[in-house]
Design a protein around this motif. Structure first.
Motif, PDB file in Angstrom:
ATOM      1  N   ASN A  65      60.310  27.188  44.121  1.00  0.00           N
ATOM      2  CA  ASN A  65      60.529  26.437  45.267  1.00  0.00           C
ATOM      3  C   ASN A  65      61.238  27.277  46.378  1.00  0.00           C
ATOM      4  OD1 ASN A  65      60.702  24.383  47.212  1.00  0.00           O
ATOM      5  ND2 ASN A  65      62.108  23.089  46.078  1.00  0.00           N
ATOM      6  N   ALA A  66      60.513  27.493  47.346  1.00  0.00           N
ATOM      7  CA  ALA A  66      61.329  28.342  48.351  1.00  0.00           C
ATOM      8  C   ALA A  66      61.348  27.188  49.880  1.00  0.00           C
ATOM      9  CB  ALA A  66      60.431  29.688  48.903  1.00  0.00           C
ATOM     10  N   SER A  67      61.066  26.268  49.533  1.00  0.00           N
ATOM     11  CA  SER A  67      61.027  25.062  50.664  1.00  0.00           C
ATOM     12  C   SER A  67      62.186  24.340  50.742  1.00  0.00           C
ATOM     13  CB  SER A  67      59.918  24.087  50.372  1.00  0.00           C
ATOM     14  OG  SER A  67      60.435  23.129  49.405  1.00  0.00           O
ATOM     15  N   SER A  68      62.456  23.515  51.684  1.00  0.00           N
ATOM     16  CA  SER A  68      63.775  22.490  52.009  1.00  0.00           C
ATOM     17  C   SER A  68      63.693  21.300  51.244  1.00  0.00           C
ATOM     18  CB  SER A  68      63.772  22.528  53.218  1.00  0.00           C
ATOM     19  OG  SER A  68      62.779  21.911  53.962  1.00  0.00           O
ATOM     20  N   THR A  69      62.717  21.149  50.561  1.00  0.00           N
ATOM     21  CA  THR A  69      62.286  19.980  49.704  1.00  0.00           C
ATOM     22  C   THR A  69      63.024  20.113  48.212  1.00  0.00           C
ATOM     23  OG1 THR A  69      60.511  19.276  51.092  1.00  0.00           O
ATOM     24  CG2 THR A  69      60.925  17.985  49.137  1.00  0.00           C
ATOM     25  N   ASP A  70      64.104  19.412  47.681  1.00  0.00           N
ATOM     26  CA  ASP A  70      64.478  19.202  46.642  1.00  0.00           C
ATOM     27  C   ASP A  70      63.509  18.713  45.427  1.00  0.00           C
ATOM     28  OD1 ASP A  70      66.896  20.208  47.488  1.00  0.00           O
ATOM     29  OD2 ASP A  70      67.970  18.382  47.376  1.00  0.00           O
ATOM     30  N   GLY A  71      63.398  19.328  44.477  1.00  0.00           N
ATOM     31  CA  GLY A  71      62.656  18.827  43.391  1.00  0.00           C
ATOM     32  C   GLY A  71      61.252  18.998  43.451  1.00  0.00           C
TER      33      GLY A  71
END
Length: 270
Positions: A65-71
Motif C-alpha cells: 500500500n502506497a496510498s492514503s487509504t488504510d487497509g
C-alpha cells in the motif's frame, strides 16, 4: 586591529581574500532547511499486450500500500485471492523512497517476470510497470490513491444461484419471476416472501450479494431494469433478488446481455 596593522602587503591581500571567501560562504549559507525534492507520482501509459497467457493461478505476488487509504492492501489481497492469485504478503510499500507513488498502481517485476506483470496488469486499471533487479518470477503490486480493479465480467446465468423474494402485496410474484429467470438459466434456490421482512415502496428491486458476489449480482441486474445493488455480509456467492413495489416485469431476454466495459479513465493529474 593590531594584527591588521602589522601584516605586510602580501599578507594583507591574503587576509582580505580569505575574508572575502568567508563572507561569500556565509552569504550562501542559511539556517532555513534545505528544500526536499519530491518525486512526482507516476502516471499510467499504454502497455503492450502479454506475449502469452499467465493465469492468476500461476501468479505469485506481494501487495503493498502506497496510498492514503488504510487497509487497502488487505482488501486487494482478498479480491485477488478470490480471483485465483497467490498473495505472498501484504503491507506498506517497503521502498517508498526508491520509487515515486503511482497514481493508480505499479507492478514491479524482475527479468523473468515481465509476462507475469503484463498479465496481472489486465486485472488492474491504469497500472504502470517497473523492472527491478529480482531474478525470480514473483511480482509486487503497489497501490496508489487511484487504485481500481478491472471489473470481473458477469458470469453466465447458469453459474448464479438465486433466491427470489417478494416484498410487495402481489401474491405469487416471486414464483412467477423465478420461473422466468429459471428459463434463462439461473439456478433458483428459494422463493417466497422476504425472510427479512423488507418493504421497498420506492424500488423496482434490490439485489443483495456478499463480498465476492458483485459479478453475479450484475448478471441478475441485467434482467431487472432499475434494480439496486446492495452488498451485505454473506460469505457465500448466492444472490437475493427482492422485488419492490415498482417492479413490473423482467427485461426481455435479448436485452439482458452485458455491455463491453468502458476503457478506464486516466487518474486526475495525468
Amino acid at each position: 586591529m593590531l594584527w591588521a596593522r602589522t601584516v605586510n602587503r602580501h599578507g594583507a591581500r591574503t587576509a582580505l581574500l580569505v575574508a572575502g571567501v568567508l563572507l561569500s560562504v556565509t552569504a550562501c549559507s542559511s539556517d532555513e532547511p534545505a528544500t526536499k525534492t519530491t518525486k512526482s507520482p507516476v502516471c499510467p501509459s499504454s502497455l503492450p499486450a502479454p506475449s502469452f497467457k499467465v493465469s492468476l493461478a500461476q501468479t505469485f505476488l506481494n501487495i503493498y500500500n502506497a496510498s492514503s487509504t488504510d487497509g487497502l492492501a488487505s482488501r486487494a489481497a482478498s479480491e485477488l485471492t478470490w480471483r485465483g492469485a497467490h498473495v505472498l504478503s501484504t503491507g506498506n510499500d517497503p521502498n517508498p523512497d526508491d520509487r515515486p507513488e503511482p497514481k493508480a498502481a505499479e507492478i514491479r517485476y524482475g527479468k523473468n517476470g515481465k509476462q507475469v506483470a503484463l498479465n496481472l496488469a489486465t486485472q488492474v486499471q491504469n497500472a504502470v510497470l517497473y523492472q527491478d533487479d529480482r531474478t525470480n518470477p514473483t511480482v509486487d503490486l503497489i497501490l496508489g490513491d487511484g487504485f481500481k480493479f478491472v471489473p470481473v465480467p458477469p458470469p453466465a446465468a447458469d453459474r448464479v444461484t438465486l433466491n427470489v423474494y417478494n416484498t410487495t402485496f402481489k401474491s405469487g410474484l416471486s414464483g412467477t419471476v423465478a420461473a422466468a429467470l429459471k428459463q434463462r438459466g439461473f439456478k433458483i434456490a428459494q422463493t417466497g416472501n422476504d425472510p427479512g421482512g423488507g418493504f421497498f415502496p420506492d424500488d423496482t428491486a434490490i439485489i443483495r450479494y456478499g463480498e465476492h458476489g458483485e459479478p453475479a449480482a450484475r448478471r441478475v441486474q441485467l434482467s431487472v431494469k432499475g434494480a439496486r445493488l446492495v452488498k451485505d455480509g454473506r460469505k457465500d456467492e448466492t444472490i437475493d433478488l427482492l422485488l419492490g413495489s415498482k417492479f413490473e416485469d423482467v427485461v426481455p431476454a435479448a436485452q439482458a446481455t452485458p455491455t463491453i466495459e468502458p476503457t478506464a479513465t486516466r487518474p486526475p493529474g495525468c
